[in-house]
Design an enzyme around this catalytic site. Structure first.
Site, PDB file in Angstrom:
ATOM      1  N   GLU A   1      -6.728   4.036  -5.899  1.00 41.06           N
ATOM      2  CA  GLU A   1      -8.035   4.330  -5.308  1.00 41.06           C
ATOM      3  C   GLU A   1      -8.385   5.761  -5.686  1.00 41.06           C
ATOM      4  O   GLU A   1      -7.655   6.694  -5.354  1.00 41.06           O
ATOM      5  CB  GLU A   1      -7.970   4.182  -3.788  1.00 41.06           C
ATOM      6  CG  GLU A   1      -9.312   4.438  -3.113  1.00 41.06           C
ATOM      7  CD  GLU A   1      -9.206   4.507  -1.598  1.00 41.06           C
ATOM      8  OE1 GLU A   1     -10.149   4.064  -0.921  1.00 41.06           O
ATOM      9  OE2 GLU A   1      -8.179   5.007  -1.093  1.00 41.06           O
TER      10      GLU A   1
ATOM     11  N   ASP B   1       0.839  -1.194   0.000  1.00 37.35           N
ATOM     12  CA  ASP B   1       0.000   0.000   0.000  1.00 37.35           C
ATOM     13  C   ASP B   1       0.877   1.248   0.000  1.00 37.35           C
ATOM     14  O   ASP B   1       1.841   1.335   0.769  1.00 37.35           O
ATOM     15  CB  ASP B   1      -0.910   0.012   1.234  1.00 37.35           C
ATOM     16  CG  ASP B   1      -2.367   0.236   0.873  1.00 37.35           C
ATOM     17  OD1 ASP B   1      -2.651   1.287   0.268  1.00 37.35           O
ATOM     18  OD2 ASP B   1      -3.204  -0.627   1.177  1.00 37.35           O
TER      19      ASP B   1
ATOM     20  N   HIS C   1     -11.234  -3.338   2.808  1.00 36.95           N
ATOM     21  CA  HIS C   1     -11.153  -2.982   4.223  1.00 36.95           C
ATOM     22  C   HIS C   1     -12.054  -1.807   4.592  1.00 36.95           C
ATOM     23  O   HIS C   1     -12.272  -1.549   5.780  1.00 36.95           O
ATOM     24  CB  HIS C   1      -9.709  -2.636   4.580  1.00 36.95           C
ATOM     25  CG  HIS C   1      -9.179  -1.478   3.787  1.00 36.95           C
ATOM     26  ND1 HIS C   1      -8.917  -1.565   2.434  1.00 36.95           N
ATOM     27  CD2 HIS C   1      -8.889  -0.203   4.135  1.00 36.95           C
ATOM     28  CE1 HIS C   1      -8.487  -0.400   1.997  1.00 36.95           C
ATOM     29  NE2 HIS C   1      -8.459   0.445   3.005  1.00 36.95           N
ATOM     30  N   ASP C   2     -12.567  -1.090   3.595  1.00 39.02           N
ATOM     31  CA  ASP C   2     -13.432   0.069   3.849  1.00 39.02           C
ATOM     32  C   ASP C   2     -14.901  -0.210   3.558  1.00 39.02           C
ATOM     33  O   ASP C   2     -15.739   0.673   3.742  1.00 39.02           O
ATOM     34  CB  ASP C   2     -12.993   1.260   2.988  1.00 39.02           C
ATOM     35  CG  ASP C   2     -11.725   1.920   3.494  1.00 39.02           C
ATOM     36  OD1 ASP C   2     -11.448   1.814   4.706  1.00 39.02           O
ATOM     37  OD2 ASP C   2     -11.008   2.538   2.686  1.00 39.02           O
TER      38      ASP C   2
ATOM     39  N   ASP D   1      -3.411   4.705  -2.194  1.00 41.47           N
ATOM     40  CA  ASP D   1      -4.533   5.205  -1.408  1.00 41.47           C
ATOM     41  C   ASP D   1      -4.928   6.612  -1.859  1.00 41.47           C
ATOM     42  O   ASP D   1      -4.068   7.493  -1.984  1.00 41.47           O
ATOM     43  CB  ASP D   1      -4.131   5.212   0.068  1.00 41.47           C
ATOM     44  CG  ASP D   1      -5.278   5.548   0.992  1.00 41.47           C
ATOM     45  OD1 ASP D   1      -6.221   4.745   1.069  1.00 41.47           O
ATOM     46  OD2 ASP D   1      -5.214   6.610   1.633  1.00 41.47           O
TER      47      ASP D   1
END
Length: 738
Positions: free
Chosen positions: A268, A105, A343-344, A211
Site C-alpha cells: 500500500e 497483513d 476495508h478503507d 500497510d
C-alpha cells in the site's frame, strides 16, 4: 505465428486473483457479535467456489482495536476475539487444501502504544528501546507556549505528534496517537520486522500485503510542511515521509526474504504518483514488491481539503488513471494491483456509479468486468462479490465507528459548533466515503443479522438494512446473480489468460463520458471490453471506434452472449447506421466515412447553374506536430449527433451567404499521412461569398462538431484532442474563463 515482440515475464502471482477478508465483519462462529477466524474457515468453500486463488487476511494480531487491528500490540499472537495461532494455522491448511494461498497483513510503519516495545521506549530516554520510535523535543513560540516539532497533520485529524509528559518529548504518529511510528533508521527495528516476516512464512503464510509501506523511511530533518490548507494549523507532510530516501533499501531487504519463499507481495503506497518511483518498487528484477496499491482512482471524489470535503468527478477523470498506468506498467515490466474496494474504501457501486436499486446488480457486474479484465492482479473485497452497498443515508453519527470519521466530526463540532449546514454536509460525505461503508457485516442470508451472527446477538456493527435482497444464500444459487457473474469473470480471465493477464491494453473512445472501453491484445488474440457507465440505453457504433469485425461474445451482463453478439454485430453493417445526410431543397450534403475522401464527388454535389464560384478545401494529415513525428491520425464520433451539428452549421452558412450548395465530408477511423481528413465544398453566386463561407464552415466544424482525433506519434505516444483545441494557425486554444 507470434505477433508479439515484447518479452513476457510470466509469474504465478500475475495469474491469480485475491479475495480480501476483514475478519471482524466476515463471519461470527461463536455468537459474540464479532467475526473470527473459525468463521472464515467455515466459508472457505464459498470463497473457493468464487474462483479466487489467494485469501488475504487483514490484521488479526493482538490489538487494542483503536484502529480495528492496524494498531498491533503483539505480532506473534492473535487477538482473543478472532481466535488463536492454531486457528490461523488451520486457515492456512484449509486454503492450501483447496488450492488457494493465504496472504497476511504486515503493519510495520507503526505499532500500538500497548506494544511492549513502545512501553519500554516511553519509560525513559535511556531505555534500550527509546530509539525504536521517533521522539523529538518540543518547540516553543515567542510567548513560551509548547508546540509540536513540526506542523505535520495526522491522517486521523490533528497534529501527527503526541506530547508525552514522562520524558517531556513528542513522538510521531502519522495515524492515531495510539499508533506510534517505528524508527526504521534504527537497525534493531529492521531486524525485528524481518523476524516477524519469517515467522509467519515458516508457518505456511504465502506472502504479505504491506500497510503504508512507503511511509517507513522519513526525511531525517523533519521540516515543516508547506501550507496547503490555510484553514488548519496542520499540513500534509507526505513529501517528507512518503517514499523517503532509504525506502528502496528497506524494501530490497524484505524482498530477499520473500524471494527465499517465492512469496507474494503487494504494498500500500499512498501519495505516490511518479512513474519512475513506482517502477523502482515493482519492476521485474528489482526484487522489492510484486505490485502496489495506487490511490489516484480512489481519491477521485475527494475535495480540495481532503476526503470528507465534497468533490466531483467525470468518467474521463477515472479513465485517465487507467490510461496512464495500464500501458506504462505493460511497457516497463511493472504490474498493477487492480481494486475498487477494500476495508478503507466505500462500496464501488455507490462511489463509481449512480445505480438505483433497479440497476444495482448490472452495475456491480459492469464494475467487475471493468476491473478484472484489465492488466494486473484483481482484488475482490468481501461483499463486493455480492454487490453490497454503502450504509443507509439515514444513519446518524451515533452509528459510525470509523476513527477517521469520528475524529473529523469531533473537530468539526469544536470549530463549528453552530454550523448545522456544515454538519449536514459532513454526514453526507461520511455516508459516501466513510470506511464504515466497507465494514458492515457480510450479508450471508435474509435471516436476522443477515446470518452474520446469531439472531439474538447484537453485531459489533449494524448490518445494512438491504440484507433481505442482497445476501449470499440467494446469490450462490442464482445463475444471474452478482456472485455468479464474478465467478464467470474470474473463470474467463483464467481461460484466456494470455490476453487478459499478459496482453496489452489500449483505451477506446477515450473522450466518452458514458462509455469505458478498452481492448486487450496478445499476438493475434484481441478482445474488446465495453462498459456503459450509465443507467441509460446507449447507441455505440463499433466502426466509429475502429472495431470492424467480431468473432465471439465472451461475456455480457444483460443477456445471453449469443443474443448480444447479434445486436452488437448489427452495428458493424454500414447500412444499419446512417453516416450521411442530403437535403435536396437547400443542396446540403453531409458525409462521415471510413473511406478516403473523394473531392470530385463533393464538387459535383454542390454544382449549381446559379453558382458563379465554387471553392474546395481539403484538410490533410501532416507528418509532424509540435516537433514530434506523426505516424497517423484517428478520428471518432457519434454520427447522429455529429450529423445534426454539421447540418446546423451548413444551414446557417446557406442562409447567411445565400449559398447555392454545401458539401461537408469528414473522414473517420485511421487517416494516414498526406491523406485528407475533411473536405468542404461551397458554391455561391460570387467568389467572395464562397471564400468566406468555406472558411466560416471550417472554423465552425472545428469548434462545434463532436469529432475527436487521436494523434499517434512515431515515438509510440498518442494524444486525444477535440478539433476545437487548435485555432486556424495550429496554436493551442485557451478555453479558461474568468
Amino acid at each position: 505465428m507470434s505477433l508479439s515482440t515484447k518479452p513476457i515475464h510470466r509469474a504465478w502471482w500475475k495469474e491469480c486473483s485475491v479475495y480480501q477478508i476483514w475478519p471482524r465483519s466476515y463471519k461470527d462462529s461463536n455468537d459474540d457479535g464479532i467475526g473470527d477466524i473459525p468463521g472464515i474457515i467455515s466459508q472457505l468453500d464459498y470463497i473457493h467456489k468464487l474462483g479466487v486463488d489467494i485469501v488475504w487476511l487483514c490484521p488479526s494480531y493482538k490489538s487494542p482495536q483503536v484502529d480495528m487491528g492496524y494498531d498491533i500490540a503483539d505480532y506473534y499472537s492473535i487477538a482473543d476475539e478472532y481466535g488463536t495461532v492454531a486457528d490461523v494455522e488451520a486457515l492456512i491448511r484449509g486454503c492450501h487444501q483447496r488450492g488457494m494461498k493465504l496472504l497476511m497483513d504486515l503493519v510495520v510503519n507503526h505499532t500500538s502504544d500497548q506494544h511492549e516495545w513502545f512501553k519500554q521506549s516511553r519509560s525513559s530516554k535511556d531505555n534500550e528501546y527509546r530509539d525504536w520510535y521517533i521522539w523529538k523535543p518540543a518547540k516553543y513560540d515567542e510567548a513560551g507556549n509548547r508546540e509540536p516539532p513540526n506542523n505535520w497533520v495526522s491522517h486521523f485529524q490533528g497534529s501527527a505528534w503526541q506530547y508525552d509528559e514522562l520524558t517531556d518529548e513528542y513522538y510521531l504518529h502519522l495515524f492515531a496517537p495510539e499508533q506510534p511510528d517505528l524508527n526504521w533508521e534504527h537497525p534493531p527495528v529492521r531486524k525485528a520486522v524481518h523476524d516477524i516476516i519469517r515467522f509467519w512464512l515458516e508457518k505456511g503464510c504465502d506472502g504479505y500485503r504491506m500497510d503504508v509501506i512507503n511511509f517507513i523511511s522519513k526525511h531525517q530533518r523533519y521540516p515543516n510542511a508547506p501550507i496547503q490548507d490555510p484553514h488548519s494549523p496542520w499540513q500534509s507532510g507526505d513529501r517528507y515521509y512518503a517514499n523517503g530516501p532509504r525506502l528502496h533499501e528497506y524494501l530490497q531487504d524484505i524482498g530477499k526474504i520473500l524471494k527465499e519463499h517465492d512469496a507474494f507481495s503487494v504494498g500500500e503506497m499512498p501519495f505516490v504518483t511518479d512513474e519512475q518511483e513506482v517502477l523502482r518498487a515493482v519492476q521485474a528484477g528489482r526484487n522489492e514488491l510484486n505490485m502496489i496499491f495506487s490511490f489516484e482512482h480512489v481519491n477521485v471524489d475527494h475535495g480540495k481539503y481532503g476526503k470528507f470535503d465534497p468533490g466531483s468527478w467525470e468518467l474521463t477523470d477515472l479513465k485517465s488513471f487507467f490510461e496512464r498506468w495500464q500501458p506504462f506498467m505493460y511497457e516497463n515490466d511493472g504490474w498493477n494491483a487492480l481494486y475498487w474496494e477494500n476495508h478503507d474504501q466505500p462500496r464501488s457501486i455507490d462511489r463509481y456509479t449512480e445505480a438505483s436499486e433497479e440497476h444495482e446488480g448490472v452495475a456491480a457486474k459492469m464494475l467487475a468486468v471493468a476491473l478484472a479484465l484489465q492488466s494486473g492482479t484483481p482484488f475482490i473485497y468481501q461483499g463486493q462479490e455480492l454487490g453490497m452497498r454503502n450504509v443507509p443515508k439515514s444513519w446518524g453519527i451515533e452509528k459510525y465507528q470509523d476513527i477517521d470519521c469520528l475524529n473529523h466530526w469531533k473537530l468539526l463540532l469544536k470549530e463549528k459548533p453552530s454550523d448545522t449546514a456544515a454538519q449536514k454536509i459532513a454526514l453526507q460525505e461520511y455516508q459516501k466515503k466513510s470506511r464504515d461503508n466497507a465494514r458492515t457485516p457480510v450479508q450471508w442470508s435474509d435471516a436476522p443479522n443477515a446470518g452474520f451472527t446469531a439472531p439474538t446477538i447484537k453485531p459489533w456493527m449494524s448490518v445494512n438494512d438491504n440484507y433481505p435482497r442482497i445476501n449470499a444464500a440467494v446469490e450462490i444459487h442464482d445463475a444471474n446473480s452478482v456472485y455468479t457473474f464474478w465467478a464467470s469473470v474470474l473463470r474467463l480471465r483464467k481461460e484466456y489468460k494470455d490476453v487478459f493477464v499478459y496482453g496489452s491494453w489500449t483505451v477506446v473512445d477515450a473522450p466518452s463520458q458514458d462509455i469505458f472501453a478498452f481492448t486487450r491484445q496478445f499476438d493475434d488474440q484481441k478482445v474488446l471490453v465495453l462498459c456503459n457507465w450509465t443507467e441509460r440505453s446507449l447507441t455505440w457504433d463499433p466502426r466509429d471506434n475502429g472495431i470492424t469485425a467480431t468473432k465471439d461474445m465472451l461475456l455480457n451482463n444483460y443477456e445471453a452472449p449469443a443474443e448480444a453478439l447479434k445486436r452488437f454485430s448489427a452495428h458493424l453493417d454500414p447500412t444499419t447506421y446512417p453516416r450521411s445526410h442530403h437535403d435536396a431543397t437547400q443542396n446540403i450534403h453531409l458525409t462521415l466515412t471510413y473511406s478516403p475522401l473523394d473531392p470530385t464527388t463533393y464538387l459535383a454535389e454542390t454544382s449549381s447553374a446559379a453558382a458563379g464560384a465554387t471553392t474546395l478545401f481539403l484538410g490533410t494529415t501532416r507528418d509532424t506536430f509540435e516537433g514530434r513525428s506523426v505516424s497517423q491520425l484517428s478520428y471518432t464520433t457519434y454520427p447522429p449527433l455529429a450529423l445534426k451539428t454539421l447540418q446546423t452549421i451548413a444551414e446557417a452558412a446557406v442562409h447567411k451567404h445565400q449559398l447555392k450548395g454545401v458539401s461537408i465530408a469528414h473522414r473517420l477511423g485511421v487517416v494516414p499521412i498526406k491523406e485528407a481528413s475533411i473536405a468542404i465544398a461551397v458554391s455561391a453566386g460570387h467568389r467572395a461569398a464562397a471564400w468566406r463561407a468555406g472558411e466560416e464552415i471550417l472554423e465552425a466544424c472545428k469548434e462545434k462538431a463532436e469529432i475527436w482525433k487521436r494523434e499517434e506519434f512515431v515515438d509510440g505516444g498518442m494524444e486525444w484532442r477535440a478539433n476545437a483545441d487548435r485555432d486556424a494557425e495550429g496554436n493551442a486554444v485557451n478555453k479558461a474563463t474568468s
